[in-house]
Design an enzyme around this catalytic site. Structure first.
Site: not given
Length: 462
Positions: A328, A407
């Site tokens: 991310c 994630h």
């Protein structure tokens, strides 16, 4: 039935883990129960099953452990790191943007209807709501601004359990002080105290139990011996308390402990992996001792990238011979440039990235919040996304360099095996789903053994 508030004598007293355990144990006693926290302050969040919103890790974890679909009602207010004196507000699962923290607390009463509505929505479906408190409920200068403790307990007449961390010391003063500083009406709703994180022979606390019950007039519901539980980390403080057996470790993984690190629950599968020694590092010298380096998620991508540069990480990040993984925010840093024209996360409209991946990332006002199955480095894996930045591809890979917006990827056994077997040919991996189920069972049974759940259930039923 009555709902239940879990108050702590301090932060990190164990409210989150005991709220989860009590929710789990009530569920397995046949009670329709749901987790709740009015307001959470954390950079860690998960995507809900219903309405694809953001809620904090502890409530999502507790709900998933008993098979409930997660909903923003379980955590209507979430605050994340903002610039300077600002905080990023998530309201009912949706991003509202950055708010000045002083104005936020000044006008906090305007948020009470949202909290109340969320609690009432859960009450329509569940008999008991386990409402986790925040910090200490008796910070006298903040009590009128409180949402998670006093407000919920008063508004919904919840029964109250106090959690005291004996490991910190001063357990008697903290229990006595909290109880006597509570408003008189709420003291009547205190059904007992749990002594948490006890080390040694419990019999040594028999006199302590007598003092609390006879002199303070508070029932001791249980004395819980310390037991490591490396799941459901709420914040960096709880994360750094993890325990790991590295006797059989074959690979050393370094995760850079960024100042604004987010979603570090990504690494729970690595903490549990006996073949991996996981280290959270802050210097290039530490990174040199690792077989692979991970740049994790960040709530302040540009600020954390500048911190990496100040710390001298540029050279090791540029080293193409080393295995580097960006997740991310860490993925975003690896591009040639980062654009933030709307100042979503930074006052810098354009900054130069580390340049390991060609192209740019651009921050947009609308946040992507979703979960599903993704093709990550050639493997189909479940995960979730929470980010404002956009890139041409959601995941990229070239030789020793890996990057993705997703994630939760290390919960996928096949992905871990494919990735880490390249670092060590003898890496075998393990079944994380089975590990998680057993860890939850073992921990909740540990709590059940030392907690008077029968008494608590009867109190909630009256």
């Amino acid at each position: 039935m009555n709902s239940l508030s879990i108050f702590g004598t301090s932060s990190d007293a164990g409210k989150s883990t005991l709220s989860f355990a009590i929710t789990y144990l009530l569920h397995h006693r046949g009670i329709k129960v749901a987790p709740f926290k009015a307001q959470n302050v954390s950079n860690n969040s998960l995507v809900t099953d219903i309405n694809a919103g953001e809620i904090a890790i502890p409530q999502a974890f507790a709900a998933e452990a008993i098979g409930l679909k997660t909903t923003p009602y379980m955590n209507p207010i979430l605050l994340k790191s903002g610039a300077g004196t600002k905080a990023h507000l998530i309201l009912n699962g949706k991003s509202i943007g950055e708010k000045d923290i002083w104005n936020y607390f000044k006008n906090i009463k305007t948020l009470r209807p949202h909290v109340s509505a969320a609690f009432k929505m859960l009450q329509k479906e569940y008999d008991v709501i386990v409402a986790e408190g925040a910090g200490s409920p008796v910070e006298l200068n903040l009590m009128k601004k409180d949402l998670s403790n006093i407000y919920i307990a008063k508004k919904f007449h919840t029964k109250i359990v106090i959690v005291a961390d004996i490991e910190r010391g001063g357990v008697f003063a903290s229990i006595y002080g909290l109880y006597n500083l509570l408003p008189k009406k709420l003291r009547k709703n205190v059904v007992g105290v749990i002594i948490n994180k006890f080390r040694g022979d419990i019999k040594l606390f028999d006199k302590g139990r007598e003092i609390i019950e006879k002199r303070f007039g508070i029932k001791v519901l249980g004395v819980i011996p310390y037991k490591a539980f490396n799941l459901g980390f709420e914040d960096s403080q709880s994360l750094m308390n993890y325990t790991q057996n590295t006797n059989k470790a074959k690979i050393t993984i370094g995760v850079i402990a960024l100042p604004h690190i987010s979603n570090f629950t990504d690494f729970e599968p690595l903490v549990a992996d006996h073949e991996i020694a996981l280290r959270f590092i802050t210097s290039p010298n530490e990174a040199m001792q690792c077989d692979a380096l991970i740049i994790p998620g960040s709530k302040r991508v540009v600020d954390d990238m500048l911190w990496l540069q100040e710390r001298g990480f540029q050279k090791i990040i540029a080293n193409k011979k080393r295995v580097l993984i960006g997740i991310c925010g860490g993925y975003e840093m690896l591009f040639e440039s980062i654009y933030d024209p709307h100042a979503i996360e930074s006052k810098h409209q354009k900054v130069q990235g580390f340049g390991r991946f060609k192209g740019s990332v651009v921050f947009q006002k609308k946040k992507i919040v979703k979960k599903g199955s993704y093709n990550i480095w050639g493997i189909v894996a479940d995960g979730y996304e929470i980010h404002n930045a956009r890139a041409v591809k959601n995941a990229k890979h070239k030789k020793n360099l890996y990057g993705t917006f997703m994630h939760g990827i290390f919960e996928n056994d096949a992905l871990r095996l494919a990735l880490f077997s390249q670092l060590h040919s003898d890496y075998r991996g393990y079944n994380f789903k089975e590990y998680k189920a057993k860890a939850i069972h073992d921990f909740t049974q540990h709590v059940d053994k030392h907690l008077n759940m029968e008494y608590l259930q009867n109190v909630l039923s009256t």
